[in-house]
Design an enzyme around this catalytic site. Structure first.
Site, PDB file in Angstrom:
ATOM      1  N   ASN A  43      -4.351  -3.943  -4.189  1.00  0.00           N
ATOM      2  CA  ASN A  43      -4.428  -5.351  -4.433  1.00  0.00           C
ATOM      3  C   ASN A  43      -4.390  -5.666  -5.659  1.00  0.00           C
ATOM      4  O   ASN A  43      -4.077  -7.250  -6.035  1.00  0.00           O
ATOM      5  CB  ASN A  43      -5.393  -6.269  -3.808  1.00  0.00           C
ATOM      6  CG  ASN A  43      -5.126  -5.371  -1.827  1.00  0.00           C
ATOM      7  OD1 ASN A  43      -4.224  -5.244  -1.744  1.00  0.00           O
ATOM      8  ND2 ASN A  43      -6.834  -5.815  -1.127  1.00  0.00           N
ATOM      9  N   THR A  70      34.606 -39.516 -12.664  1.00  0.00           N
ATOM     10  CA  THR A  70      33.057 -39.479 -11.745  1.00  0.00           C
ATOM     11  C   THR A  70      33.801 -39.586 -10.143  1.00  0.00           C
ATOM     12  O   THR A  70      34.289 -40.554 -10.350  1.00  0.00           O
ATOM     13  CB  THR A  70      31.983 -40.869 -12.243  1.00  0.00           C
ATOM     14  OG1 THR A  70      33.366 -41.975 -11.862  1.00  0.00           O
ATOM     15  CG2 THR A  70      32.033 -40.943 -13.297  1.00  0.00           C
ATOM     16  N   LYS A  87      50.327 -15.663  -6.998  1.00  0.00           N
ATOM     17  CA  LYS A  87      49.102 -16.470  -7.485  1.00  0.00           C
ATOM     18  C   LYS A  87      47.801 -15.502  -7.923  1.00  0.00           C
ATOM     19  O   LYS A  87      47.984 -14.932  -8.222  1.00  0.00           O
ATOM     20  CB  LYS A  87      48.783 -16.491  -5.797  1.00  0.00           C
ATOM     21  CG  LYS A  87      47.382 -17.954  -5.708  1.00  0.00           C
ATOM     22  CD  LYS A  87      47.461 -18.085  -4.034  1.00  0.00           C
ATOM     23  CE  LYS A  87      46.705 -19.348  -4.005  1.00  0.00           C
ATOM     24  NZ  LYS A  87      45.268 -19.118  -3.507  1.00  0.00           N
ATOM     25  N   THR A 134       0.957  -1.216  -0.459  1.00  0.00           N
ATOM     26  CA  THR A 134      -0.488  -0.259  -0.069  1.00  0.00           C
ATOM     27  C   THR A 134       0.758   1.332   0.054  1.00  0.00           C
ATOM     28  O   THR A 134       0.398   2.152  -0.559  1.00  0.00           O
ATOM     29  CB  THR A 134      -0.724  -0.105   0.877  1.00  0.00           C
ATOM     30  OG1 THR A 134      -1.752  -0.712   1.529  1.00  0.00           O
ATOM     31  CG2 THR A 134      -1.748   1.070   1.716  1.00  0.00           C
ATOM     32  N   SER A 156      46.635 -12.873  -4.278  1.00  0.00           N
ATOM     33  CA  SER A 156      46.466 -12.737  -2.536  1.00  0.00           C
ATOM     34  C   SER A 156      47.767 -11.410  -2.537  1.00  0.00           C
ATOM     35  O   SER A 156      48.535 -11.153  -3.267  1.00  0.00           O
ATOM     36  CB  SER A 156      47.713 -13.715  -2.670  1.00  0.00           C
ATOM     37  OG  SER A 156      48.531 -13.885  -1.356  1.00  0.00           O
ATOM     38  N   SER A 157      48.022 -11.188  -1.345  1.00  0.00           N
ATOM     39  CA  SER A 157      48.195 -10.109  -1.011  1.00  0.00           C
ATOM     40  C   SER A 157      49.415 -10.790  -0.323  1.00  0.00           C
ATOM     41  O   SER A 157      50.551  -9.554   0.157  1.00  0.00           O
ATOM     42  CB  SER A 157      47.597  -9.342   0.706  1.00  0.00           C
ATOM     43  OG  SER A 157      47.091  -9.882   1.602  1.00  0.00           O
TER      44      SER A 157
END
Length: 472
Positions: free
Chosen positions: A140, A185, A322, A99, A316-317
């Site tokens: 509605n 698998t 990486k 509403t 990476s830091s």
């Protein structure tokens, strides 16, 4: 700040004098400081489009004078074009079955229409939010219809991105069709396949997702407009009832049709659950694909490393050099979000009681979020990952040649028992299966070459079956 005094059934509030919204919008803003996010821009556009169609229909039915109707329609057109969006201040998550969102639209449209007619904002004797803008409507029937129109408008972006993803996967399927690799698998060696077949399978599931989503969209074209409060069409003229959906269809270009049972369409939200379910299924498939990509590209020295994902940023830091699979990672996170949203959507739809579901706001909030974020995730997956994938052909072939999995291809010629013995011997000694078979004179080099031909191992045919019996 200069204000104007406005009244509602609760009492009165001081509304900023220059605001296009009114007392009901301001009260809702104070009540629902929930998410900090406003109504979705496309939802605002959809709401206002419905208001425009209603004004046109009421005018043609002779219940709204042409002067007011023209001003309302002009105000709607301005909002649809992007104006006055800052006046939609209610939170996306709200009580009251929407509403507050409906009245936010009614008040903004009314005050702008008043202004266009030469009046002052807040003088609702000129254009009233409820009596004129909301004529023959209810929250509605307006809110669920606006939700459906919004979903329809958000669909094309997602479908476009999924189509591009499908094409990119098909391109990779073709590019990698000659690359022999080991199928797996339960993460263990299974039988040989071609890398192109892996990507073709990914493309196939995305194609199926597109068709599933398109099917779910069909229910969005069925509207309960005209049903008003509970679907009984109270306060609606026959002219309006029979023409509102048709006029909205003409206005938007979408094939909307009025629900055969307006009471059902007003109280039940299963159509939205269907859309969310299709999105969830697509999210599951996208995440599975991304899990595969992360595994296949793992390493580069201590993992599977059968494919290379395009490097997008430092990984990476602390660890130099990486590079992480950040694109598949973010897509999987979006998949989790969509799956979680589906749970919220499901519970919101289930919580409906009697003739109305009061929980549409959070349902729409989550459904729109799923559509938007999935479209973005698919776009970045295609452009920043799939299109740049390359194959490590030598690595792939080496895995096949040193795997016991190719023993499966030998079973029709030397039997399961003997093939199992060779597999164990290869695993124990590290000698390739091919070399053991030749050393024990089980098959000739010519026969073995044909049996272990990549196409024969990875694409069985009736001709291949006949050849196996001949060799045996």
């Amino acid at each position: 700040m200069k204000t104007r005094t406005e009244f509602d059934s609760i009492g009165h509030l001081e509304v900023p004098k220059d605001a296009y919204y009114g007392v009901q919008t301001l009260r809702a803003m104070e009540n629902f400081q929930i998410s900090g996010r406003k109504l979705h821009p496309k939802f605002i556009e959809s709401l206002v489009t419905i208001k425009k169609a209603a004004a046109m229909t009421n005018c043609k039915a002779g219940h709204l004078d042409s002067q007011r109707a023209s001003a309302i329609i002009m105000a709607c057109d301005e909002i649809i074009s992007g104006k006055w969006r800052d006046q939609f201040i209610v939170d996306a998550i709200q009580g009251g079955a929407g509403t507050s969102a409906n009245m936010n639209a009614n008040e903004v449209i009314a005050n702008r229409a008043i202004e266009l007619l030469g009046g002052e904002r807040g003088d609702y004797s000129v254009v009233h939010p409820n009596d004129h803008v909301n004529m023959a409507q209810s929250t509605n029937d307006v809110i669920p219809s606006a939700g459906k129109l919004t979903v329809i408008r958000l669909f094309p972006v997602l479908l476009l991105q999924l189509g591009k993803l499908h094409q990119a996967l098909m391109d990779k399927a073709k590019e990698f069709d000659h690359v022999l690799k080991m199928g797996r698998t339960q993460l263990q060696d299974a039988v040989p396949m071609r890398l192109g077949q892996s990507f073709h399978a990914y493309a196939s599931v995305i194609d199926r997702d597109v068709r599933r989503l398109e099917k779910s969209r069909e229910e969005m074209y069925v509207l309960n407009m005209g049903g008003t409060a509970i679907g009984t069409a109270i306060n609606v003229s026959p002219e309006y009832l029979h023409h509102i959906v048709k006029n909205l269809a003409e206005l938007t270009g979408y094939p909307f049709r009025q629900a055969a049972d307006l009471i059902d369409a007003t109280q039940n939200l299963d159509g939205f659950v269907g859309v969310s379910s299709a999105l969830k299924t697509c999210a599951v498939n996208l995440s599975k694909i991304c899990n595969d990509l992360r595994l296949l590209s793992s390493g580069p020295r201590t993992g599977v490393h059968e494919i290379n994902l395009p490097p997008r940023q430092n990984g990476s830091s602390i660890m130099p050099g990486k590079v992480n699979p950040v694109i598949p990672e973010v897509v999987t996170q979006v998949a989790y979000l969509v799956i979680g949203n589906d749970t919220a959507i499901t519970m919101a739809a289930e919580a409906g009681q009697m003739e109305l579901n009061a929980f549409e706001p959070v349902l729409f909030y989550k459904l729109f979020e799923s559509l938007d974020t999935m479209a973005g995730a698919v776009k970045t997956l295609t452009e920043n990952c799939i299109m740049g994938i390359t194959a490590n052909e030598d690595e792939c072939r080496s895995y096949v040649e040193h795997s016991m999995g190719i023993c499966t291809a030998l079973c029709p010629y030397i039997g399961y028992k003997k093939a199992a013995e060779i597999a164990k011997m290869s695993l124990k000694t590290g000698v390739p299966v091919r070399d053991i078979v030749l050393r024990e004179n089980l098959l000739s080099a010519v026969e073995l070459k044909k049996i272990l031909d990549p196409m024969i191992m990875t694409e069985g045919t009736e001709e291949n079956e006949a050849e196996r019996h001949t060799v045996a």
